[in-house]
Design a protein around this motif. Structure first.
Motif, PDB file in Angstrom:
ATOM      1  N   LEU A 136     -15.007  -7.128 -81.084  1.00 30.73           N
ATOM      2  CA  LEU A 136     -14.031  -6.159 -81.587  1.00 30.73           C
ATOM      3  C   LEU A 136     -14.693  -5.084 -82.442  1.00 30.73           C
ATOM      4  N   LYS A 137     -14.230  -3.853 -82.281  1.00 28.43           N
ATOM      5  CA  LYS A 137     -14.705  -2.737 -83.098  1.00 28.43           C
ATOM      6  C   LYS A 137     -13.806  -2.511 -84.305  1.00 28.43           C
ATOM      7  N   ARG A 138     -12.576  -2.986 -84.211  1.00 25.00           N
ATOM      8  CA  ARG A 138     -11.627  -2.855 -85.323  1.00 25.00           C
ATOM      9  C   ARG A 138     -10.729  -4.084 -85.332  1.00 25.00           C
ATOM     10  N   LEU A 139      -9.983  -4.265 -86.401  1.00 24.13           N
ATOM     11  CA  LEU A 139      -9.111  -5.432 -86.511  1.00 24.13           C
ATOM     12  C   LEU A 139      -7.988  -5.373 -85.477  1.00 24.13           C
ATOM     13  N   THR A 152      -1.577  -5.432 -86.775  1.00 17.65           N
ATOM     14  CA  THR A 152      -1.193  -5.991 -88.069  1.00 17.65           C
ATOM     15  C   THR A 152      -0.495  -7.333 -87.943  1.00 17.65           C
ATOM     16  N   CYS A 162      -2.882 -10.087 -87.372  1.00 20.54           N
ATOM     17  CA  CYS A 162      -3.606 -10.399 -88.608  1.00 20.54           C
ATOM     18  C   CYS A 162      -2.753 -11.230 -89.546  1.00 20.54           C
ATOM     19  N   ASP A 183     -10.064  -9.351 -92.621  1.00 19.15           N
ATOM     20  CA  ASP A 183     -11.422  -8.780 -92.655  1.00 19.15           C
ATOM     21  C   ASP A 183     -12.473  -9.885 -92.667  1.00 19.15           C
TER      22      ASP A 183
END
Length: 279
Positions: free
Chosen positions: A56-59, A62, A65, A78
């Motif tokens: 993954l390049k980003r989370l 939402t 998460c 994170d």
């Protein structure tokens, strides 16, 4: 891809949630506690692979998460998608929830039903080489794990030692009174389960029969204990005036470098076994 695995991958392995079906059930269980609209929003198998491979390049979204942070209290998204800390990678997390060390505890379930829906018996036992169990009727092994798998497990080299509450003893009658049974339900169930394992043992090759040991004890029952390969412990207390199925379940992972609860439950098991009577 980072040479160091990400934290999420290691935590899933420690909780034995790395198989997609088990992960999906655990995810939905956590989602249900946040909001019913999140049930069914688990990532696909391919997405989960990307999550745990460090690609993954980003989370993730939402809501994903939020659910993951509920599944792994004390860790932020994170952190979950970052490199795994050394202490967790070694199998001895120094921080698994707010407040710090939980002394080997890696998962807690409010009932046994919640536990088995997330960690089914085949996920616990299929690859096991040594299983030691003590409790009342040991339904996790005798009723929820097929006879054929038990036979194959022992025939392939695993050792299985099962310690039942004596169906002819005083302690099981006291427990029946406490749970409100008047029809000898626990006595009959325990006798049935002992017969189940006895038949499995009888069908084993002669050189494998000694690897399936059965025994009984007649003492006040406080915990159901299952020890797997000297690493994982499933501990289930027996509560006053409550059926066993309604009791919580604690999953422990042994940490050789620091004291914890695994050794406590292993000692309880060993002492009970030493005072038991073979069947």
């Amino acid at each position: 891809m980072s040479a160091r695995p990400i934290l999420l991958q290691i935590l899933l392995q420690q909780r034995q949630w790395h198989r997609y079906g088990i992960f999906h059930a655990a995810y939905d269980d956590a989602a249900r506690k946040i909001g019913r609209d999140l049930i069914g929003t688990a990532p696909s198998r391919a997405q989960l692979h990307r999550w745990t491979s460090g690609e993954l390049k980003r989370l993730p979204y939402t809501d994903h998460c939020r659910v993951l942070e509920h599944m792994f209290p004390g860790w932020t998204a994170d952190q979950l998608f970052g490199p795994c800390p050394d202490d967790v990678l070694s199998g001895c997390p120094s921080r698994t929830a707010p407040g710090g060390d939980l002394a080997d505890v890696v998962a807690v379930f409010p009932t046994r039903a919640d536990f088995t829906s997330t960690m089914p018996p085949h996920a616990l036992f299929d690859a096991a080489k040594d299983v030691r169990a003590a409790g009342l009727s040991l339904n996790l092994i005798c009723q929820q794990y097929p006879d054929q798998r038990l036979h194959r497990l022992v025939e392939n080299g695993a050792e299985l030692r099962c310690l039942f509450l004596d169906p002819d003893g005083d302690a099981i009658q006291a427990r029946e009174r406490e749970e409100g049974y008047t029809d000898h339900h626990l006595v009959m169930l325990t006798k049935l389960n002992i017969e189940v394992l006895s038949r499995v043992r009888d069908r084993l090759p002669d050189d494998a029969k000694d690897r399936l040991s059965l025994a009984v004890y007649d003492e006040t029952i406080r915990f159901g204990i299952v020890l797997i390969d000297g690493e994982t412990c499933v501990a289930q207390p027996y509560l006053p005036q409550a059926r066993g199925v309604d009791s919580p379940t604690f999953v422990l992972r042994r940490c050789p470098e620091s004291p914890g609860l695994y050794s406590t439950f292993e000692r309880i098991y060993t002492e009970l076994w030493d005072r038991s009577r073979p069947v």
